[in-house]
Design an enzyme around this catalytic site. Structure first.
Site, PDB file in Angstrom:
ATOM      1  N   SER A  92     -49.884  23.441  46.450  1.00  0.00           N
ATOM      2  CA  SER A  92     -51.526  24.323  45.351  1.00  0.00           C
ATOM      3  C   SER A  92     -51.988  25.134  46.226  1.00  0.00           C
ATOM      4  O   SER A  92     -52.286  24.980  47.190  1.00  0.00           O
ATOM      5  CB  SER A  92     -52.222  23.332  44.668  1.00  0.00           C
ATOM      6  OG  SER A  92     -52.838  23.878  44.031  1.00  0.00           O
ATOM      7  N   LYS A 118     -52.484  17.137  48.285  1.00  0.00           N
ATOM      8  CA  LYS A 118     -51.884  18.236  48.883  1.00  0.00           C
ATOM      9  C   LYS A 118     -51.681  18.698  50.329  1.00  0.00           C
ATOM     10  O   LYS A 118     -51.259  18.654  50.784  1.00  0.00           O
ATOM     11  CB  LYS A 118     -52.044  19.524  47.455  1.00  0.00           C
ATOM     12  CG  LYS A 118     -51.818  18.892  46.300  1.00  0.00           C
ATOM     13  CD  LYS A 118     -50.582  18.836  45.938  1.00  0.00           C
ATOM     14  CE  LYS A 118     -49.916  18.422  43.998  1.00  0.00           C
ATOM     15  NZ  LYS A 118     -49.162  18.003  43.772  1.00  0.00           N
ATOM     16  N   ILE A 170     -43.949  21.174  34.332  1.00  0.00           N
ATOM     17  CA  ILE A 170     -43.737  22.997  35.489  1.00  0.00           C
ATOM     18  C   ILE A 170     -42.324  21.942  35.909  1.00  0.00           C
ATOM     19  O   ILE A 170     -40.948  22.272  36.007  1.00  0.00           O
ATOM     20  CB  ILE A 170     -44.103  22.732  36.824  1.00  0.00           C
ATOM     21  CG1 ILE A 170     -45.576  22.853  36.708  1.00  0.00           C
ATOM     22  CG2 ILE A 170     -42.795  23.391  37.948  1.00  0.00           C
ATOM     23  CD1 ILE A 170     -46.276  23.513  38.051  1.00  0.00           C
ATOM     24  N   ASP A 179     -64.977  25.944  41.442  1.00  0.00           N
ATOM     25  CA  ASP A 179     -64.276  27.101  40.609  1.00  0.00           C
ATOM     26  C   ASP A 179     -64.556  27.884  42.443  1.00  0.00           C
ATOM     27  O   ASP A 179     -65.271  27.922  42.206  1.00  0.00           O
ATOM     28  CB  ASP A 179     -64.833  27.815  39.739  1.00  0.00           C
ATOM     29  CG  ASP A 179     -63.390  27.113  38.059  1.00  0.00           C
ATOM     30  OD1 ASP A 179     -63.057  26.751  38.625  1.00  0.00           O
ATOM     31  OD2 ASP A 179     -64.622  27.445  37.198  1.00  0.00           O
ATOM     32  N   TYR A 196     -57.923  15.903  44.203  1.00  0.00           N
ATOM     33  CA  TYR A 196     -56.759  15.998  43.529  1.00  0.00           C
ATOM     34  C   TYR A 196     -56.111  17.413  45.202  1.00  0.00           C
ATOM     35  O   TYR A 196     -55.128  16.673  45.978  1.00  0.00           O
ATOM     36  CB  TYR A 196     -56.481  16.777  42.820  1.00  0.00           C
ATOM     37  CG  TYR A 196     -55.597  18.173  42.276  1.00  0.00           C
ATOM     38  CD1 TYR A 196     -55.404  19.240  42.731  1.00  0.00           C
ATOM     39  CD2 TYR A 196     -54.172  16.849  42.221  1.00  0.00           C
ATOM     40  CE1 TYR A 196     -54.335  20.242  42.370  1.00  0.00           C
ATOM     41  CE2 TYR A 196     -53.225  18.172  42.248  1.00  0.00           C
ATOM     42  CZ  TYR A 196     -53.276  19.712  42.585  1.00  0.00           C
ATOM     43  OH  TYR A 196     -52.581  20.348  42.287  1.00  0.00           O
ATOM     44  N   ASN A 243     -57.403  23.398  31.720  1.00  0.00           N
ATOM     45  CA  ASN A 243     -56.786  24.658  32.856  1.00  0.00           C
ATOM     46  C   ASN A 243     -57.322  25.969  31.748  1.00  0.00           C
ATOM     47  O   ASN A 243     -57.021  25.843  29.999  1.00  0.00           O
ATOM     48  CB  ASN A 243     -54.957  24.387  32.299  1.00  0.00           C
ATOM     49  CG  ASN A 243     -55.135  24.037  33.562  1.00  0.00           C
ATOM     50  OD1 ASN A 243     -54.532  22.929  34.210  1.00  0.00           O
ATOM     51  ND2 ASN A 243     -55.833  24.082  34.742  1.00  0.00           N
ATOM     52  N   ARG A 277     -57.448  34.838  39.144  1.00  0.00           N
ATOM     53  CA  ARG A 277     -56.422  33.678  39.524  1.00  0.00           C
ATOM     54  C   ARG A 277     -54.820  34.583  39.453  1.00  0.00           C
ATOM     55  O   ARG A 277     -54.932  35.810  38.304  1.00  0.00           O
ATOM     56  CB  ARG A 277     -56.931  32.377  38.652  1.00  0.00           C
ATOM     57  CG  ARG A 277     -58.222  32.050  38.925  1.00  0.00           C
ATOM     58  CD  ARG A 277     -57.824  31.197  39.675  1.00  0.00           C
ATOM     59  NE  ARG A 277     -59.200  29.771  39.707  1.00  0.00           N
ATOM     60  CZ  ARG A 277     -60.296  30.475  39.581  1.00  0.00           C
ATOM     61  NH1 ARG A 277     -60.795  31.719  40.313  1.00  0.00           N
ATOM     62  NH2 ARG A 277     -61.047  29.729  40.217  1.00  0.00           N
ATOM     63  N   ASP A 304     -39.831   9.790  36.567  1.00  0.00           N
ATOM     64  CA  ASP A 304     -40.569  10.381  35.787  1.00  0.00           C
ATOM     65  C   ASP A 304     -41.644   8.897  35.511  1.00  0.00           C
ATOM     66  O   ASP A 304     -40.870   8.140  34.765  1.00  0.00           O
ATOM     67  CB  ASP A 304     -40.808  11.232  33.757  1.00  0.00           C
ATOM     68  CG  ASP A 304     -42.049  12.072  33.751  1.00  0.00           C
ATOM     69  OD1 ASP A 304     -41.777  13.151  34.401  1.00  0.00           O
ATOM     70  OD2 ASP A 304     -42.917  11.355  33.608  1.00  0.00           O
TER      71      ASP A 304
HETATM   72  C1  WQD Z   1     -58.649  29.720  35.581  1.00  0.00           C
HETATM   73  C2  WQD Z   1     -59.921  30.334  35.503  1.00  0.00           C
HETATM   74  C3  WQD Z   1     -62.169  29.263  35.073  1.00  0.00           C
HETATM   75  C4  WQD Z   1     -60.641  27.145  32.055  1.00  0.00           C
HETATM   76  C5  WQD Z   1     -56.511  24.724  38.463  1.00  0.00           C
HETATM   77  C6  WQD Z   1     -56.413  23.836  39.469  1.00  0.00           C
HETATM   78  C7  WQD Z   1     -55.295  24.316  40.886  1.00  0.00           C
HETATM   79  C8  WQD Z   1     -53.746  24.233  39.455  1.00  0.00           C
HETATM   80  C9  WQD Z   1     -53.950  24.882  37.852  1.00  0.00           C
HETATM   81  C10 WQD Z   1     -52.422  21.936  39.066  1.00  0.00           C
HETATM   82  C11 WQD Z   1     -61.100  29.841  35.806  1.00  0.00           C
HETATM   83  C12 WQD Z   1     -61.319  29.533  33.958  1.00  0.00           C
HETATM   84  C13 WQD Z   1     -61.331  27.965  32.958  1.00  0.00           C
HETATM   85  C14 WQD Z   1     -61.788  27.171  30.313  1.00  0.00           C
HETATM   86  C15 WQD Z   1     -62.424  29.215  31.832  1.00  0.00           C
HETATM   87  N1  WQD Z   1     -53.744  22.702  38.800  1.00  0.00           N
HETATM   88  N2  WQD Z   1     -61.739  28.910  32.822  1.00  0.00           N
HETATM   89  N3  WQD Z   1     -62.759  28.104  30.634  1.00  0.00           N
HETATM   90  O1  WQD Z   1     -59.151  25.821  38.257  1.00  0.00           O
HETATM   91  O2  WQD Z   1     -57.977  28.390  39.273  1.00  0.00           O
HETATM   92  O3  WQD Z   1     -56.847  25.210  38.581  1.00  0.00           O
HETATM   93  O4  WQD Z   1     -55.639  24.376  37.948  1.00  0.00           O
HETATM   94  O5  WQD Z   1     -52.018  22.013  40.487  1.00  0.00           O
HETATM   95  O6  WQD Z   1     -54.000  23.398  41.393  1.00  0.00           O
HETATM   96  O7  WQD Z   1     -57.709  24.146  40.435  1.00  0.00           O
HETATM   97  O8  WQD Z   1     -57.237  26.933  37.126  1.00  0.00           O
HETATM   98  O9  WQD Z   1     -56.919  27.070  34.333  1.00  0.00           O
HETATM   99  O10 WQD Z   1     -59.010  25.100  35.491  1.00  0.00           O
HETATM  100  O11 WQD Z   1     -59.051  27.982  35.817  1.00  0.00           O
HETATM  101  O12 WQD Z   1     -63.518  30.078  31.569  1.00  0.00           O
HETATM  102  O13 WQD Z   1     -62.014  26.110  29.965  1.00  0.00           O
HETATM  103  O14 WQD Z   1     -59.977  30.299  33.968  1.00  0.00           O
HETATM  104  O15 WQD Z   1     -63.574  29.268  35.534  1.00  0.00           O
HETATM  105  O16 WQD Z   1     -61.894  31.069  36.859  1.00  0.00           O
HETATM  106  P1  WQD Z   1     -57.855  26.642  38.340  1.00  0.00           P
HETATM  107  P2  WQD Z   1     -58.362  26.791  35.246  1.00  0.00           P
END
Ligand code: WQD
Length: 337
Positions: free
Chosen positions: A124, A153, A12, A295, A149, A199, A231, A31
């Site tokens: 966040s 925040k 970002i 989650d 984490y 992610n 999301r 950084d």
């Molecule tokens: C999104 C959706 C998973 C991976 C996190 C942090 C948040 C921010 C963004 C930093 C969920 C599903 C994911 C995979 C899946 N990070 N998923 N298979 O958990 O919403 O947010 O990352 O600031 O603070 O909490 O993001 O991308 O991990 O998950 O099914 O291999 O995708 O279950 O529903 P999340 P995510």
């Protein structure tokens, strides 16, 4: 404005540096390369046409961090630097509290010492904890996060709130991001996680280029449109532009302000997979797995306040983000090198 950007070589942060220059600002990057690569600086120079000042410094190192303020006069700070892996924070809570809180308090101390009155903090949506309702609004309660984490925040937001209460000359914006995805149109910048992606989007793009055999979808028994998690996926360039709009707001001396930066729309995991397949003409094999610990069922933003007070609204949709994320991955099959 001349803006110090901590974590400015990250996913970002680097997009925000581009957006700053596009808006006529200048950036000074700090950084420590824990979660980024020095090669990003060359790519920023290619995109921007000039090389931002850059200091490879750990924000926890107060002496080294102070030397940056001694060398560079800045008008504002955007603070991205910090450890950000949810799962890792559960395994290493002390490292997360030490790193994220120390870097933030060092920054605030140095801002006071050098008369810098404007800060944008990369917060966040995790500060809302398990949402009581969606879409989330800024006045929804900040809950104890579901992981260390997220808790850092929550704590840093509180530190900044207290700093603003004690110093009326301090202007601070807490930006609560939802799920940033996508990449720069050039394919030079994008999400480049170390190791196995936590992610969703980087995992999908690695499946798309054949680096991984299939996507694990964590849970298909949620009370959502198709049983998978929902999301608010926001294009990282929209997010970057939101930071530029926030700087203009801080110039009006608002004191403390808080904004959700999202699209206002929720998308399920399966909807993301289908959007990605449609816009990129690829097939993403997947397997349903049990729910992932920590989650939440669904999490998306009400962004009316940012639109009203910042004049900012996300312009790109999930198909734009899927296209740009895939393009970045295709151009960088082994990440940024
Ligand atoms: C999104 C959706 C998973 C991976 C996190 C942090 C948040 C921010 C963004 C930093 C969920 C599903 C994911 C995979 C899946 N990070 N998923 N298979 O958990 O919403 O947010 O990352 O600031 O603070 O909490 O993001 O991308 O991990 O998950 O099914 O291999 O995708 O279950 O529903 P999340 P995510």
């Amino acid at each position: 404005m001349r803006v110090l950007v901590t974590g400015g070589l990250g996913f970002i942060g680097s997009e925000t540096v581009c957006a700053l220059y596009e808006a006529g600002h200048e950036a000074v990057i700090v950084d420590d390369l824990v979660n980024s690569k020095i090669a990003v600086l060359d790519r920023l120079e290619t995109i921007i046409g000039k090389r931002p000042a850059c200091y490879i410094v750990d924000c926890c190192d107060l002496k080294a961090f102070r030397e940056v303020f001694q060398k560079e006069k800045v008008d504002a700070v955007i603070h991205f630097a910090g450890l950000k892996a949810v799962g890792e924070s559960v395994e290493k809570p002390i490292e997360y509290y030490a790193n994220n809180l120390t870097s933030a308090t060092n920054l605030l101390l140095l801002m006071k010492e050098f008369g810098v009155h404007n800060i944008v903090f990369s917060s966040s949506a995790t500060v809302y904890g398990i949402p009581q309702r969606v879409p989330l609004k800024e006045d929804d309660p900040v809950m104890s996060a579901t992981n260390p984490y997220g808790e850092t925040k929550v704590m840093i937001e509180r530190i900044i709130e207290d700093a603003c209460a004690a110093d009326k000359s301090l202007n601070a914006a807490l930006l609560r991001y939802f799920n940033p995805i996508g990449g720069h149109a050039s394919g030079l910048l994008g999400e480049d996680p170390n190791g196995i992606p936590n992610n969703l989007m980087p995992y999908i793009t690695q499946v798309a280029i054949g680096k991984r055999p299939y996507l694990n979808i964590y849970g298909n028994d949620y009370p959502t449109v198709d049983g998978t998690g929902v999301r608010d996926y926001i294009h990282v360039v929209d997010l970057a532009e939101g930071h530029v709009a926030t700087l203009a707001k801080l110039a009006q001396n608002p004191g403390l302000c808080i904004y959700n930066l999202g699209t206002g729309k929720g998308s399920s995991v399966l909807e993301m997979v289908h959007a990605f397949e449609e816009v990129n003409g690829v097939k993403i094999p997947y397997k349903f797995q049990p729910r992932r610990a920590g989650d939440v069922t669904e999490n998306f933003a009400n962004c009316d306040k940012a639109e009203k007070e910042l004049g900012w609204k996300a312009k790109r949709d999930i198909k734009d983000a899927c296209r740009d994320a895939y393009y970045f991955q295709q151009k960088n099959p082994n990440g940024i090198e």
